[in-house]
Write a protein that holds these residues in place. Structure first.
Motif, short mmCIF file in Angstrom:
data_model
loop_
_atom_site.label_atom_id
_atom_site.label_comp_id
_atom_site.label_asym_id
_atom_site.label_seq_id
_atom_site.Cartn_x
_atom_site.Cartn_y
_atom_site.Cartn_z
N PRO A 35 -0.47 15.71 5.22
CA PRO A 35 0.04 14.50 4.57
C PRO A 35 0.01 13.31 5.52
CG PRO A 35 1.86 15.89 5.21
CD PRO A 35 0.61 16.67 5.50
N VAL A 36 -0.05 12.12 4.95
CA VAL A 36 -0.09 10.88 5.73
C VAL A 36 1.15 10.04 5.44
CG1 VAL A 36 -1.29 8.66 6.03
CG2 VAL A 36 -2.60 10.79 5.92
N ILE A 37 1.72 9.49 6.49
CA ILE A 37 2.74 8.45 6.36
C ILE A 37 2.05 7.12 6.64
CG2 ILE A 37 4.87 7.45 7.29
CD1 ILE A 37 5.69 10.25 8.15
N TRP A 38 1.98 6.28 5.63
CA TRP A 38 1.40 4.94 5.82
C TRP A 38 2.50 3.98 6.25
CZ3 TRP A 38 -3.52 3.37 6.09
CH2 TRP A 38 -4.51 4.22 5.60
N TYR A 39 2.20 3.13 7.23
CA TYR A 39 3.12 2.05 7.61
C TYR A 39 2.40 0.71 7.49
CZ TYR A 39 0.71 1.87 12.13
OH TYR A 39 -0.24 1.74 13.10
N PHE A 40 3.11 -0.26 6.99
CA PHE A 40 2.54 -1.60 6.80
C PHE A 40 3.53 -2.65 7.29
CE2 PHE A 40 0.90 0.86 3.06
CZ PHE A 40 -0.44 0.89 3.42
N GLU A 41 2.97 -3.79 7.68
CA GLU A 41 3.80 -4.98 7.88
C GLU A 41 3.10 -6.15 7.23
OE1 GLU A 41 3.56 -7.75 10.19
OE2 GLU A 41 1.89 -7.19 11.48
N ASN A 42 3.89 -7.00 6.61
CA ASN A 42 3.38 -8.13 5.84
C ASN A 42 3.63 -9.41 6.62
OD1 ASN A 42 2.77 -10.11 3.97
ND2 ASN A 42 4.43 -9.60 2.56
N CYS A 43 2.56 -10.09 7.00
CA CYS A 43 2.69 -11.31 7.80
C CYS A 43 2.89 -12.55 6.93
CB CYS A 43 1.45 -11.48 8.67
SG CYS A 43 1.47 -12.96 9.70
N GLU A 44 2.08 -12.69 5.87
CA GLU A 44 2.08 -13.97 5.15
C GLU A 44 2.08 -13.86 3.63
OE1 GLU A 44 -0.37 -16.77 8.30
OE2 GLU A 44 -1.52 -15.71 6.77
N MET A 45 2.05 -12.69 3.06
CA MET A 45 1.81 -12.56 1.63
C MET A 45 3.08 -12.66 0.79
SD MET A 45 -1.14 -9.67 1.30
CE MET A 45 -0.16 -8.37 2.03
N SER A 46 2.90 -13.22 -0.41
CA SER A 46 3.97 -13.22 -1.41
C SER A 46 4.11 -11.82 -1.98
CB SER A 46 3.65 -14.20 -2.53
OG SER A 46 2.57 -13.70 -3.32
N THR A 47 5.11 -11.62 -2.81
CA THR A 47 5.33 -10.29 -3.40
C THR A 47 4.18 -9.88 -4.31
OG1 THR A 47 6.63 -11.28 -5.19
CG2 THR A 47 7.83 -10.43 -3.26
N THR A 48 3.58 -10.82 -5.03
CA THR A 48 2.46 -10.46 -5.90
C THR A 48 1.20 -10.20 -5.10
OG1 THR A 48 2.17 -12.83 -6.35
CG2 THR A 48 3.31 -11.51 -8.03
N ASP A 49 1.00 -10.94 -4.00
CA ASP A 49 -0.11 -10.63 -3.09
C ASP A 49 0.04 -9.20 -2.57
OD1 ASP A 49 -1.24 -13.20 -3.18
OD2 ASP A 49 -0.01 -13.91 -1.51
N LEU A 50 1.26 -8.87 -2.14
CA LEU A 50 1.53 -7.54 -1.60
C LEU A 50 1.28 -6.47 -2.66
CD1 LEU A 50 2.64 -5.73 0.69
CD2 LEU A 50 4.95 -6.19 -0.20
N ARG A 51 1.75 -6.72 -3.86
CA ARG A 51 1.55 -5.75 -4.95
C ARG A 51 0.07 -5.53 -5.22
NH1 ARG A 51 2.57 -1.18 -7.45
NH2 ARG A 51 2.23 -1.27 -9.70
N VAL A 72 7.83 -14.18 -6.43
CA VAL A 72 7.09 -14.93 -7.44
C VAL A 72 7.84 -14.74 -8.75
CG1 VAL A 72 4.92 -15.19 -8.67
CG2 VAL A 72 4.91 -14.64 -6.23
N GLU A 73 8.33 -15.86 -9.30
CA GLU A 73 9.27 -15.80 -10.42
C GLU A 73 10.43 -14.90 -10.00
OE1 GLU A 73 7.05 -14.83 -13.94
OE2 GLU A 73 5.89 -16.69 -13.83
N ASN A 74 10.71 -13.84 -10.72
CA ASN A 74 11.81 -12.96 -10.28
C ASN A 74 11.28 -11.63 -9.76
OD1 ASN A 74 10.96 -11.95 -12.71
ND2 ASN A 74 13.00 -11.37 -13.43
N HIS A 75 10.02 -11.64 -9.33
CA HIS A 75 9.40 -10.43 -8.78
C HIS A 75 9.68 -10.38 -7.29
CE1 HIS A 75 6.65 -7.04 -8.99
NE2 HIS A 75 5.97 -7.51 -7.96
N LYS A 76 10.66 -9.56 -6.89
CA LYS A 76 11.11 -9.48 -5.51
C LYS A 76 10.45 -8.31 -4.79
CE LYS A 76 15.61 -11.39 -6.80
NZ LYS A 76 17.08 -11.15 -6.84
N VAL A 77 10.54 -8.33 -3.47
CA VAL A 77 9.91 -7.26 -2.71
C VAL A 77 10.57 -5.91 -3.00
CG1 VAL A 77 11.32 -7.42 -0.59
CG2 VAL A 77 8.90 -6.72 -0.46
N GLU A 78 11.86 -5.92 -3.31
CA GLU A 78 12.52 -4.67 -3.67
C GLU A 78 11.91 -4.08 -4.94
OE1 GLU A 78 15.24 -6.96 -1.06
OE2 GLU A 78 14.08 -7.47 -2.85
#
Length: 337
Positions: free
Chosen positions: A235-251, A280-286
């Motif tokens: 199995p793989v554990i993926w790790y990410f960090e977001n530098c500049e993206m909005s929540t919809t970019d991330l999605r 973006v609107e009410n689309h949060k990272v959570e």
């Protein structure tokens, strides 16, 4: 098998800029880092690209690649630490000599994480996601960042343990660095979806999601081939960090990664603290994290010590990790097997 370099005493550090170099007005930062590393027993071999910066790069792509290739081949250079990240590392990938690459640590983050992941996927050589050179110029080093030496000195089949930081830096104040460079003002808390204590295990892969998702569909981002060649059925554990993206970019990026098969046999997904994640609107990272956990039926661990809100733990692409989160505190045990 994954090949693990090892950091030796009084190592020689190759400083090259595969993405951005240091402009003239900030040369004092690079000189300061060189001097500080010298005090700690390291020799710095600084390439031409580290001193220049124009049009968002340190030098033309082929020159950047040639200098990197030369330092990787040079037996007198023990590890490579770029000064920092940048924007256009992707331009050099086609010129890198992956086939003749010896096992040598490369340490960095941000745009450099594209190089790290590409090296591990294409060679099976472990790479180190963590601090850059410029942030090692302080009179002291905070306990989290200082672990880079212990992690990179870990031998094959050995383990190394790191813990979440006590405090992190929310805002960069370049004009007023502390003795350990960072202004650590905010309490660190690792969080999970579902909420509660969590334990996960798997092989680590990841980096700055802004850039590494661009490896998809290229010869340099063949995760399926890497898995088959080096970590079959693990199995793989993926790790990410977001530098500049909005929540919809991330999605969008996460859906693309799923469709590309990178999340096959995933055991957990980690996210570093981020200065971005603009709703973006009410689309949060959570909401992004909750959807991801539901889709893949795996835990999400977020706000970990990784990325552009330092300090950072050192995450080794290719290493086997056991990760625990209890009451907001994190523990990472990496095994070099």
């Amino acid at each position: 098998m994954i090949r693990y370099p090892i950091l030796k005493e009084h190592a020689s550090i190759g400083v090259t800029a595969p993405s951005s170099g240091v402009p003239k007005e900030l040369h004092k930062l690079l000189v300061g880092a060189k001097d500080r590393m010298g005090e700690r027993g390291y020799k710095s071999v600084i390439g031409d690209t580290a001193w220049t910066q124009d049009k968002a790069v340190s030098a033309p792509a082929q020159k950047r690649a040639e200098e990197l290739n030369a330092m990787i081949r040079d037996e007198s250079v023990d590890l490579i630490i770029p000064p920092w990240g940048g924007e256009l590392l992707i331009e050099i990938l086609e010129y890198i000599d992956f086939e003749q690459m010896p096992a040598k640590w490369i340490l960095g983050y941000s745009d450099v994480s594209m190089l790290l992941l590409a090296v591990t996927l294409n060679t099976g050589i472990a790479t180190a996601h963590g601090t850059n050179l410029i942030d090692l110029r302080g009179e002291r080093t905070d306990v989290t960042t200082a672990m880079w030496e212990a992690v990179l000195s870990t031998g094959e089949k050995e383990t190394v343990t790191q813990y979440s930081s006590d405090m992190y830096q929310k805002v960069w104040d370049f004009e007023n660095p502390t003795p350990h460079i960072f202004n650590l003002s905010e309490k660190t808390e690792w969080k999970t979806v579902p909420n509660g204590n969590t334990e996960v295990a798997g092989r680590l892969l990841g980096g700055c999601i802004d850039v590494i998702h661009h490896l998809i569909g290229t010869p340099y981002g063949d995760v399926a081939k890497f898995r088959e060649s080096y970590i079959p059925d693990e199995p793989v554990i993926w790790y990410f960090e977001n530098c500049e993206m909005s929540t919809t970019d991330l999605r969008r990026c996460l859906v693309q990664i799923k469709l590309a098969g990178w999340f096959d046999n995933v055991s957990a997904i980690l996210f570093g603290r981020s200065p971005a994640n603009m709703p973006v609107e009410n689309h949060k990272v959570e909401d992004v994290y909750a959807a991801l956990s539901e889709e893949h039926k795996v835990p999400i661990i977020y706000d970990i010590d990784c990325g552009h809100l330092p300090p950072q733990v050192i995450l080794i692409n290719g290493a086997y990790a056991n990760i625990e989160v209890k009451k907001g505190k994190g523990k990472i045990v990496q095994t070099f097997k």
